[in-house]
Design a protein around this motif. Structure first.
Motif, mmCIF file in Angstrom:
data_model
loop_
_atom_site.group_PDB
_atom_site.id
_atom_site.type_symbol
_atom_site.label_atom_id
_atom_site.label_comp_id
_atom_site.label_asym_id
_atom_site.label_seq_id
_atom_site.Cartn_x
_atom_site.Cartn_y
_atom_site.Cartn_z
ATOM 1 N N PRO A 33 -23.260 -67.219 1.637
ATOM 2 C CA PRO A 33 -21.966 -67.344 0.975
ATOM 3 C C PRO A 33 -20.846 -66.571 1.664
ATOM 4 C CG PRO A 33 -23.696 -67.062 -0.660
ATOM 5 C CD PRO A 33 -24.330 -66.858 0.694
ATOM 6 N N THR A 34 -21.192 -65.464 2.322
ATOM 7 C CA THR A 34 -20.148 -64.723 3.039
ATOM 8 C C THR A 34 -19.572 -65.574 4.160
ATOM 9 O OG1 THR A 34 -21.913 -63.699 4.352
ATOM 10 C CG2 THR A 34 -21.051 -62.442 2.491
ATOM 11 N N THR A 35 -20.417 -66.425 4.772
ATOM 12 C CA THR A 35 -19.937 -67.331 5.801
ATOM 13 C C THR A 35 -18.975 -68.344 5.211
ATOM 14 O OG1 THR A 35 -22.050 -67.103 6.966
ATOM 15 C CG2 THR A 35 -20.645 -68.957 7.600
ATOM 16 N N ALA A 37 -17.025 -67.907 2.564
ATOM 17 C CA ALA A 37 -15.769 -67.217 2.277
ATOM 18 C C ALA A 37 -14.960 -66.998 3.550
ATOM 19 C CB ALA A 37 -16.044 -65.889 1.586
ATOM 20 N N THR A 38 -15.639 -66.637 4.629
ATOM 21 C CA THR A 38 -14.946 -66.401 5.892
ATOM 22 C C THR A 38 -14.384 -67.688 6.468
ATOM 23 O OG1 THR A 38 -16.391 -64.518 6.389
ATOM 24 C CG2 THR A 38 -15.213 -65.511 8.234
ATOM 25 N N ALA A 56 -23.562 -73.565 0.769
ATOM 26 C CA ALA A 56 -23.924 -72.243 0.250
ATOM 27 C C ALA A 56 -24.798 -72.393 -0.989
ATOM 28 C CB ALA A 56 -22.678 -71.429 -0.079
ATOM 29 N N ASP A 268 -15.474 -65.641 -3.506
ATOM 30 C CA ASP A 268 -15.627 -64.188 -3.596
ATOM 31 C C ASP A 268 -16.803 -63.817 -4.485
ATOM 32 O OD1 ASP A 268 -13.563 -63.596 -1.901
ATOM 33 O OD2 ASP A 268 -12.111 -63.090 -3.456
ATOM 34 N N SER A 271 -20.001 -64.237 -2.583
ATOM 35 C CA SER A 271 -20.189 -63.240 -1.530
ATOM 36 C C SER A 271 -20.335 -61.823 -2.068
ATOM 37 C CB SER A 271 -19.010 -63.296 -0.546
ATOM 38 O OG SER A 271 -17.791 -62.980 -1.189
ATOM 39 N N LYS A 273 -18.157 -60.087 -3.946
ATOM 40 C CA LYS A 273 -16.923 -59.328 -4.132
ATOM 41 C C LYS A 273 -16.484 -59.295 -5.591
ATOM 42 C CE LYS A 273 -15.208 -60.241 0.536
ATOM 43 N NZ LYS A 273 -14.119 -60.856 1.337
#
Length: 306
Positions: A33-35, A37-38, A56, A268, A271, A273
């Motif tokens: 998931p961070t990918t 978001a990026t 994701a 977010d 990921s 956040k």
């Protein structure tokens, strides 16, 4: 259930897991998931509708396979899969590619469902149906638009929204119906806040530790309209909007997902956040939309008094 027995059951389930699902878990770990978001940072609104996004993992058997700006949700099972929403007309190749990246076969998609009958969410349904062979299920209030491909004159956004390739609705649903595949069941609620044919979906998803959550794919709740449209002139529409918002607030809602991912801060949350699980998320989502609508009605009343 004792820990030993529970571990034995879990081991048996893992051993019986189809290779495609095991592969999807590995692929999802790579496409974290961070990918997502990026890859989608700074892309919102129309700018991100057709921008490719990596797939994701959301939770359990539920996966994000849409674009940066528009959600498409894959819910998987041993008996076939369900896809909710397609994105705009040019998104089908992106959605299909994401399904494959997770290790799933698009041909195993049995049903395609919809949130609401606008081109940014239903524009690729025809192409996805052709690619998967899936059937389409939708609430009666969305059927005419889906089968004609033409926006409804009753929609407050008429004149702002485009048409899209028509599709055949194989099953017409009423509020509270479920679409099932084996033990998988997705329940629909008619939530006509954003459009006359708006629908929200809920289902249970469980992780490998047998922790189960209710996922709510709550439809858009914004009350947008063409410039010359006055909600105050349509009391029946006001009543349906309030019904829709009330139903959204009452959805079983451990994890909120929305057709526009930014509306629920999904990336977010995936990921880490922000909290992914929040049983009050649907109520808060509905309350915010209700406040916006009340402001709109007050503005219309003020204009009429001038």
């Amino acid at each position: 259930m004792s820990r030993i027995v529970k571990n034995m059951v879990l081991a048996a389930l893992i051993a019986a897991t189809p290779p495609s699902i095991a592969q999807a878990r590995d692929s999802a770990a790579k496409a974290a998931p961070t990918t997502l978001a990026t890859a989608c940072k700074g892309l919102d609104g129309r700018e991100g509708w057709s921008h490719p996004a990596p797939p994701a993992h959301i939770y359990g058997n539920t996966w994000y396979v849409g674009t940066c700006g528009i959600a498409s949700i894959l819910v998987t099972s041993d008996d076939g899969h369900v896809l909710i929403d397609s994105g705009p007309a040019d998104a089908a190749p992106l959605v299909l590619a994401n399904i494959r990246k997770l290790g799933f076969d698009p041909a195993d998609v049995r049903w395609i469902l919809t949130s609401h009958e606008h081109h940014d969410h239903a524009g690729s349904i025809a192409e996805l149906q052709k690619a998967t062979g899936a059937q389409i299920a939708a609430v009666a209030s969305a059927r005419q638009v889906l089968e004609s491909g033409k926006p409804s004159a009753d929609d407050p956004q008429s004149g702002l929204i485009e048409g899209f390739p028509p599709v055949h609705v194989a099953r017409v649903l009423v509020d509270g119906d479920s679409v099932t595949l084996g033990r998988l069941a997705l329940t629909v609620r008619e939530t006509p806040a954003h459009s006359p044919g708006s629908a929200s979906w809920t289902w249970q998803a469980c992780d490998e530790a047998f922790t189960c959550r209710m996922i709510a794919y709550a439809d858009s709740a914004t009350t947008i309209s063409a410039d010359d449209y006055r909600f105050s002139d349509h009391p029946d529409r006001i009543a349906r909007i309030r019904t829709g918002l009330s139903r959204i607030a009452q959805l079983p809602c451990d994890i909120l997902v929305t057709p526009h991912p930014s509306a629920s801060n999904l990336f977010d949350r995936l990921s880490g956040k922000a909290p992914l699980v929040n049983a009050q998320a649907c109520a808060a989502y509905s309350q915010a939309a209700g406040s916006y609508f009340a402001k709109r009605l007050a503005e219309e009343a003020g204009e009429a008094a001038q």
